[in-house]
Design a protein around this motif. Structure first.
Motif, PDB file in Angstrom:
ATOM      1  N   ALA A  27      -1.627  -8.103 -10.193  1.00  0.00           N
ATOM      2  CA  ALA A  27      -2.739  -7.954 -10.043  1.00  0.00           C
ATOM      3  C   ALA A  27      -2.722  -6.676  -8.913  1.00  0.00           C
ATOM      4  O   ALA A  27      -3.771  -5.865  -8.743  1.00  0.00           O
ATOM      5  N   VAL A  28      -1.669  -6.256  -8.322  1.00  0.00           N
ATOM      6  CA  VAL A  28      -1.683  -5.006  -7.514  1.00  0.00           C
ATOM      7  C   VAL A  28      -2.006  -3.597  -8.400  1.00  0.00           C
ATOM      8  O   VAL A  28      -1.203  -3.456  -9.325  1.00  0.00           O
ATOM      9  N   PRO A  29      -2.619  -2.898  -7.844  1.00  0.00           N
ATOM     10  CA  PRO A  29      -3.119  -1.502  -8.498  1.00  0.00           C
ATOM     11  C   PRO A  29      -1.942  -0.488  -8.320  1.00  0.00           C
ATOM     12  O   PRO A  29      -2.317   0.502  -7.734  1.00  0.00           O
ATOM     13  N   VAL A  30      -0.744  -0.714  -9.118  1.00  0.00           N
ATOM     14  CA  VAL A  30       0.445   0.174  -8.882  1.00  0.00           C
ATOM     15  C   VAL A  30       0.873   0.633 -10.419  1.00  0.00           C
ATOM     16  O   VAL A  30       0.749  -0.722 -11.179  1.00  0.00           O
ATOM     17  N   ALA A  52       0.878  -1.269   0.084  1.00  0.00           N
ATOM     18  CA  ALA A  52       0.026  -0.074  -0.002  1.00  0.00           C
ATOM     19  C   ALA A  52       0.846   1.195   0.034  1.00  0.00           C
ATOM     20  O   ALA A  52       1.869   1.564   0.797  1.00  0.00           O
ATOM     21  N   GLY A  53       0.510   2.156  -0.823  1.00  0.00           N
ATOM     22  CA  GLY A  53       1.218   3.518  -0.908  1.00  0.00           C
ATOM     23  C   GLY A  53       2.457   3.451  -1.860  1.00  0.00           C
ATOM     24  O   GLY A  53       3.078   4.549  -1.954  1.00  0.00           O
ATOM     25  N   ALA A  54       2.696   2.170  -2.389  1.00  0.00           N
ATOM     26  CA  ALA A  54       4.239   2.229  -3.418  1.00  0.00           C
ATOM     27  C   ALA A  54       3.318   2.842  -4.781  1.00  0.00           C
ATOM     28  O   ALA A  54       2.497   2.738  -5.285  1.00  0.00           O
ATOM     29  N   SER A  55       4.510   3.377  -5.363  1.00  0.00           N
ATOM     30  CA  SER A  55       4.199   3.907  -6.800  1.00  0.00           C
ATOM     31  C   SER A  55       4.912   2.935  -7.671  1.00  0.00           C
ATOM     32  O   SER A  55       4.740   2.814  -8.970  1.00  0.00           O
ATOM     33  N   THR A  56       6.001   2.089  -7.302  1.00  0.00           N
ATOM     34  CA  THR A  56       6.888   1.344  -7.907  1.00  0.00           C
ATOM     35  C   THR A  56       7.010  -0.091  -6.987  1.00  0.00           C
ATOM     36  O   THR A  56       7.238   0.066  -5.863  1.00  0.00           O
ATOM     37  N   VAL A  57       6.713  -1.179  -7.466  1.00  0.00           N
ATOM     38  CA  VAL A  57       6.686  -2.473  -6.967  1.00  0.00           C
ATOM     39  C   VAL A  57       7.883  -3.329  -7.568  1.00  0.00           C
ATOM     40  O   VAL A  57       7.742  -3.562  -8.905  1.00  0.00           O
ATOM     41  N   LEU A  58       8.825  -3.815  -6.777  1.00  0.00           N
ATOM     42  CA  LEU A  58       9.674  -4.663  -7.351  1.00  0.00           C
ATOM     43  C   LEU A  58       9.365  -6.295  -6.678  1.00  0.00           C
ATOM     44  O   LEU A  58       9.248  -6.152  -5.660  1.00  0.00           O
ATOM     45  N   LEU A  59       9.396  -7.432  -7.602  1.00  0.00           N
ATOM     46  CA  LEU A  59       9.067  -8.466  -6.990  1.00  0.00           C
ATOM     47  C   LEU A  59      10.715  -9.198  -7.777  1.00  0.00           C
ATOM     48  O   LEU A  59      10.766  -9.525  -8.924  1.00  0.00           O
ATOM     49  N   ILE A  60      11.191  -9.712  -6.645  1.00  0.00           N
ATOM     50  CA  ILE A  60      12.510 -10.606  -6.932  1.00  0.00           C
ATOM     51  C   ILE A  60      12.401 -11.908  -6.682  1.00  0.00           C
ATOM     52  O   ILE A  60      12.489 -12.286  -5.398  1.00  0.00           O
ATOM     53  N   ASN A  61      12.270 -12.744  -7.539  1.00  0.00           N
ATOM     54  CA  ASN A  61      11.866 -14.341  -7.395  1.00  0.00           C
ATOM     55  C   ASN A  61      13.475 -14.998  -7.492  1.00  0.00           C
ATOM     56  O   ASN A  61      14.061 -15.384  -8.322  1.00  0.00           O
ATOM     57  N   ASN A  62      14.081 -14.937  -6.096  1.00  0.00           N
ATOM     58  CA  ASN A  62      15.366 -15.497  -6.203  1.00  0.00           C
ATOM     59  C   ASN A  62      15.224 -16.865  -5.581  1.00  0.00           C
ATOM     60  O   ASN A  62      16.320 -17.807  -5.801  1.00  0.00           O
ATOM     61  N   ALA A  63      14.553 -17.085  -4.869  1.00  0.00           N
ATOM     62  CA  ALA A  63      14.531 -18.496  -3.896  1.00  0.00           C
ATOM     63  C   ALA A  63      14.489 -19.844  -4.845  1.00  0.00           C
ATOM     64  O   ALA A  63      13.928 -19.612  -6.066  1.00  0.00           O
ATOM     65  N   ALA A 116       4.398 -13.781 -20.754  1.00  0.00           N
ATOM     66  CA  ALA A 116       3.863 -12.474 -20.086  1.00  0.00           C
ATOM     67  C   ALA A 116       3.834 -11.225 -20.689  1.00  0.00           C
ATOM     68  O   ALA A 116       3.285 -10.341 -20.682  1.00  0.00           O
ATOM     69  N   ALA A 117       5.350 -11.108 -21.325  1.00  0.00           N
ATOM     70  CA  ALA A 117       5.495  -9.938 -22.133  1.00  0.00           C
ATOM     71  C   ALA A 117       4.512  -9.678 -23.200  1.00  0.00           C
ATOM     72  O   ALA A 117       4.276  -8.513 -23.668  1.00  0.00           O
ATOM     73  N   LEU A 118       4.189 -10.831 -23.899  1.00  0.00           N
ATOM     74  CA  LEU A 118       3.084 -10.500 -24.808  1.00  0.00           C
ATOM     75  C   LEU A 118       1.685 -10.256 -24.291  1.00  0.00           C
ATOM     76  O   LEU A 118       0.810  -9.802 -25.329  1.00  0.00           O
ATOM     77  N   ASP A 119       1.374 -10.404 -23.222  1.00  0.00           N
ATOM     78  CA  ASP A 119       0.156  -9.648 -22.611  1.00  0.00           C
ATOM     79  C   ASP A 119       0.069  -8.085 -22.658  1.00  0.00           C
ATOM     80  O   ASP A 119      -0.779  -7.545 -22.658  1.00  0.00           O
ATOM     81  N   ASN A 120       1.358  -7.490 -22.720  1.00  0.00           N
ATOM     82  CA  ASN A 120       1.321  -6.097 -23.014  1.00  0.00           C
ATOM     83  C   ASN A 120       0.661  -5.465 -21.807  1.00  0.00           C
ATOM     84  O   ASN A 120      -0.215  -4.377 -22.049  1.00  0.00           O
ATOM     85  N   ALA A 121       0.483  -6.004 -20.587  1.00  0.00           N
ATOM     86  CA  ALA A 121      -0.390  -5.248 -19.598  1.00  0.00           C
ATOM     87  C   ALA A 121       0.576  -3.969 -19.046  1.00  0.00           C
ATOM     88  O   ALA A 121       1.611  -3.644 -19.024  1.00  0.00           O
ATOM     89  N   PRO A 122      -0.450  -2.807 -19.237  1.00  0.00           N
ATOM     90  CA  PRO A 122       0.066  -1.611 -18.865  1.00  0.00           C
ATOM     91  C   PRO A 122       0.893  -1.619 -17.633  1.00  0.00           C
ATOM     92  O   PRO A 122       0.408  -2.205 -16.397  1.00  0.00           O
ATOM     93  N   GLY A 123       2.091  -1.004 -17.559  1.00  0.00           N
ATOM     94  CA  GLY A 123       2.947  -0.760 -16.231  1.00  0.00           C
ATOM     95  C   GLY A 123       3.475  -2.043 -15.763  1.00  0.00           C
ATOM     96  O   GLY A 123       4.125  -1.761 -14.507  1.00  0.00           O
ATOM     97  N   LEU A 124       3.319  -3.094 -16.415  1.00  0.00           N
ATOM     98  CA  LEU A 124       3.919  -4.465 -15.967  1.00  0.00           C
ATOM     99  C   LEU A 124       5.250  -4.925 -16.872  1.00  0.00           C
ATOM    100  O   LEU A 124       5.110  -4.881 -18.073  1.00  0.00           O
ATOM    101  N   ARG A 125       6.398  -5.190 -16.189  1.00  0.00           N
ATOM    102  CA  ARG A 125       7.522  -5.401 -16.983  1.00  0.00           C
ATOM    103  C   ARG A 125       7.905  -6.717 -16.147  1.00  0.00           C
ATOM    104  O   ARG A 125       8.079  -6.934 -15.177  1.00  0.00           O
TER     105      ARG A 125
END
Length: 238
Positions: free
Chosen positions: A119-122, A71-82, A159-168
């Motif tokens: 799915a997070v609205p960021v 909550a309150g973030a404008s940029t979210v990073l997910l690092i799937n390292n495990a 996932a890149a082919l989905d062209n979801a706005p704001g998602l890389r």
């Protein structure tokens, strides 16, 4: 000013611990998920969760802690390292329960977390799967590990082919790093992993990157404007 928050898996040791330290150095609040807690740090919120237990992960995702943290973030990073290397060896030597656990940790968990973060609205969501050259080149004895990393690569492509706005999304091979996993490789039975000598030579010749150096490069790339332009990449080329 942008408010960046991060979600990191496998932070208790190796590259994950180095990434957690790098995020802290940048002042980025981090939600860290691992079976065992890592070193406490400023801005680090830890969740002890066995990511190889898909039902437990699904229950945690449904509990709202992720959304509350972000909550309150404008940029979210997910690092799937495990991730895990085992089981190693020819197919007939691989215990089915080990295969299931490896796929749950190496594939199901990152895909589940990616879906939750998407799915997070960021406005700006960036997902990096820590992949491997093993996802792009087959190695004897590593059928399960290679398959898992290849799955992450193809997930990023699709996932890149989905062209979801704001998602890389990017599946990123970090290079060869001096971690516990490399020590496991060097301790492998040559009958199970015939290429062990190659990895022993990398250590002896000083060709392994340090976790700290790799973490620094990874975070710089993840925060750059170039991130996500290629869904499958190698950090050594970034």
């Amino acid at each position: 000013m942008d408010k960046v928050k991060a979600v990191l898996t496998g932070h208790s040791r190796g590259l994950g611990a180095a990434i957690a330290a790098e995020l802290a150095a940048h002042g980025i609040p981090t939600l860290a998920l691992a079976r065992n807690g890592g070193a406490a740090g400023k801005g680090l919120e830890q969740v002890e969760l066995d990511l190889s237990d898909s039902q437990a992960l699904a229950a945690w995702l449904a509990g709202g802690q992720l959304a509350s943290f972000l909550a309150g973030a404008s940029t979210v990073l997910l690092i799937n390292n495990a991730g895990m290397l085992q089981p190693v060896g020819p197919l007939a030597m691989q215990a089915p329960d080990q295969v299931a656990r490896a796929i749950a940790l190496n594939v199901a968990a990152p895909l589940m977390l990616a879906a939750a973060v998407a799915a997070v609205p960021v406005a700006d969501r960036r997902i990096v799967h820590v992949s491997s050259g093993a996802g792009r080149n087959a190695y004897p004895g590593w059928a399960v590990y290679c398959a898992g990393k290849a799955a992450l690569d193809h997930h990023a492509r699709a996932a890149a082919l989905d062209n979801a706005p704001g998602l890389r999304v990017c599946s990123l091979a970090p290079g060869v790093i001096d971690t516990d996993m490399q020590a496991q490789i060097r301790a492998s039975d040559p009958a199970s992993f015939p290429l062990r000598e190659r990895f022993e030579a990398l250590k002896q010749q000083g060709q392994l990157d340090t976790p700290a150096d790799c973490a620094r490069k990874l975070l710089r790339y993840l925060l750059s404007a170039d991130f996500g332009q290629e869904p499958v990449a190698d950090l050594r080329d970034a």
